[in-house]
Design a protein around this motif. Structure first.
Motif, PDB file in Angstrom:
ATOM      1  N   GLN A  12       0.857  -1.178   0.000  1.00  0.00           N
ATOM      2  CA  GLN A  12       0.000   0.000   0.000  1.00  0.00           C
ATOM      3  C   GLN A  12       0.900   1.237   0.000  1.00  0.00           C
ATOM      4  O   GLN A  12       1.815   1.339   0.821  1.00  0.00           O
ATOM      5  N   LEU A  13       0.660   2.114  -0.953  1.00  0.00           N
ATOM      6  CA  LEU A  13       1.371   3.385  -0.997  1.00  0.00           C
ATOM      7  C   LEU A  13       0.542   4.438  -0.276  1.00  0.00           C
ATOM      8  O   LEU A  13      -0.667   4.560  -0.523  1.00  0.00           O
ATOM      9  N   ALA A  64       7.102   6.948  -1.998  1.00  0.00           N
ATOM     10  CA  ALA A  64       7.584   5.826  -2.803  1.00  0.00           C
ATOM     11  C   ALA A  64       7.547   4.530  -2.011  1.00  0.00           C
ATOM     12  O   ALA A  64       7.578   4.525  -0.767  1.00  0.00           O
ATOM     13  N   SER A  65       7.486   3.414  -2.725  1.00  0.00           N
ATOM     14  CA  SER A  65       7.645   2.112  -2.081  1.00  0.00           C
ATOM     15  C   SER A  65       8.918   2.106  -1.242  1.00  0.00           C
ATOM     16  O   SER A  65       9.943   2.672  -1.644  1.00  0.00           O
ATOM     17  N   ALA A  82      11.014   0.013  -8.756  1.00  0.00           N
ATOM     18  CA  ALA A  82       9.818   0.200  -7.936  1.00  0.00           C
ATOM     19  C   ALA A  82       9.300   1.623  -8.049  1.00  0.00           C
ATOM     20  O   ALA A  82       8.084   1.850  -8.080  1.00  0.00           O
ATOM     21  N   ARG A  83      10.215   2.577  -8.107  1.00  0.00           N
ATOM     22  CA  ARG A  83       9.809   3.984  -8.217  1.00  0.00           C
ATOM     23  C   ARG A  83       9.017   4.215  -9.506  1.00  0.00           C
ATOM     24  O   ARG A  83       8.042   4.964  -9.519  1.00  0.00           O
ATOM     25  N   VAL A  84       9.451   3.589 -10.588  1.00  0.00           N
ATOM     26  CA  VAL A  84       8.735   3.738 -11.863  1.00  0.00           C
ATOM     27  C   VAL A  84       7.368   3.071 -11.778  1.00  0.00           C
ATOM     28  O   VAL A  84       6.349   3.656 -12.173  1.00  0.00           O
ATOM     29  N   SER A  85       7.319   1.852 -11.250  1.00  0.00           N
ATOM     30  CA  SER A  85       6.033   1.155 -11.171  1.00  0.00           C
ATOM     31  C   SER A  85       5.104   1.782 -10.130  1.00  0.00           C
ATOM     32  O   SER A  85       3.881   1.622 -10.218  1.00  0.00           O
ATOM     33  N   ASP A  86       5.651   2.530  -9.164  1.00  0.00           N
ATOM     34  CA  ASP A  86       4.794   3.313  -8.262  1.00  0.00           C
ATOM     35  C   ASP A  86       3.916   4.273  -9.058  1.00  0.00           C
ATOM     36  O   ASP A  86       2.726   4.440  -8.773  1.00  0.00           O
TER      37      ASP A  86
END
Length: 303
Positions: A12-13, A64-65, A82-86
């Motif tokens: 969960q973000l 961010a994740s 992960a930052r991109v897929s966030d």
């Protein structure tokens, strides 16, 4: 402003949602705001999101994740993938909202968030427009230094050191080791922008308890081998706005992307601006917001 939780697979973000003060229509355009490396949503990302809501956009900023209030272990990991897929997860969230036009979603990134915004947009055509402010390609910055003039081959040794540390952590249970994002004790050799970053993150200017100036060694292999601009010349086809200070040591990132893609839609070089001026100094932030809002309104026009 509303606190929100954004589903990203098992994580969960933690986010903040800002709605326009006046609803001009049932379906509003929306903006994903991506925070800098080492930052959290409550800092410059929130400032831009709130101001963009005042310009008629639904705006979301988020941690961010592995950072801030968001899920993901280990914490304090800077993972570019992960930052991109966030970003994509936030697009998913926005497209499900009743008051958002799913065909009018854009992304704005500040500093490393700008590089991540570019990387996300080149792969996801749901993002219809892109804007960056004081953009940094975090991989290039790690390899080439703040001014882009260092020998990247020196970081073979950095990767070996990281490997040794990570091995110790996973085989012996040694405590995870972290390095700072910004200089904890600047000196006369510290670039001006990074002295300003110290002032922003580590003094009452904008210090936040969840922005702890920590990046795990696990991050190094991920960051050093990442390139936010890879294939942007082929796939970054959305209207793109780049805003950068004339005197920013990081300006070369903006110029590099502009050259790589054969000229972005619009580039604004602000006289006398430095990298950190665009984080919280209103004489720089307010015109940047106006430029971003005008650009997005033009390129997110309702079909």
């Amino acid at each position: 402003m509303s606190a929100i939780s954004i589903e990203k697979g098992p994580l969960q973000l933690a986010g903040l949602l800002f709605r326009p003060s006046v609803n001009a229509s049932a379906k509003e355009p929306a903006v994903v705001v991506v925070h800098p490396g080492g930052g959290v949503k409550e800092q410059t990302a929130q400032l831009y999101a709130k101001k963009l809501a005042g310009e008629g956009f639904v705006a979301v900023c988020y941690d961010a994740s592995h950072q801030g209030e968001s899920g993901g272990q280990p914490h304090f990991l800077e993972d570019p993938a992960a930052r991109v897929s966030d970003v994509w997860a936030v697009v998913d969230y926005l497209q499900r909202q009743d008051n958002v036009d799913p065909e009018r979603v854009a992304v704005l990134g500040i500093c490393a968030g700008g590089g991540y915004a570019v990387a996300a947009a080149k792969a996801d055509q749901r993002l219809k427009a892109v804007a960056t402010v004081s953009m940094v390609n975090i991989g290039d910055s790690a390899r080439l230094g703040w001014y882009g003039d260092e020998d990247p081959s020196q970081h073979v040794a950095s990767l070996k050191m990281a490997a040794q540390q990570i091995t110790a952590e996973v085989t012996t249970g040694a405590e995870r080791t972290a390095a700072p994002y910004v200089p904890p004790q600047p000196d006369e050799k510290t670039p001006y922008d990074l002295k300003e970053a110290h002032d922003y993150y580590l003094t009452p200017r904008c210090q936040h308890p969840r922005a702890a100036n920590k990046m795990l060694y696990d991050s190094f292999p991920r960051v050093l081998t990442f390139d936010a601009f890879h294939l942007a010349d082929l796939f970054l086809k959305q209207p793109t706005l780049l805003i950068v200070g004339e005197d920013a040591g990081s300006r070369w990132h903006t110029e590099k992307l502009d050259k790589l893609v054969g000229g972005v839609t619009k580039k604004i070089v602000v006289p006398k601006g430095t990298h950190m001026d665009f984080y919280d100094k209103l004489p720089f932030v307010d015109p940047a917001v106006q430029n971003v809002a005008t650009f997005f309104k033009e390129h997110l026009s309702a079909s």
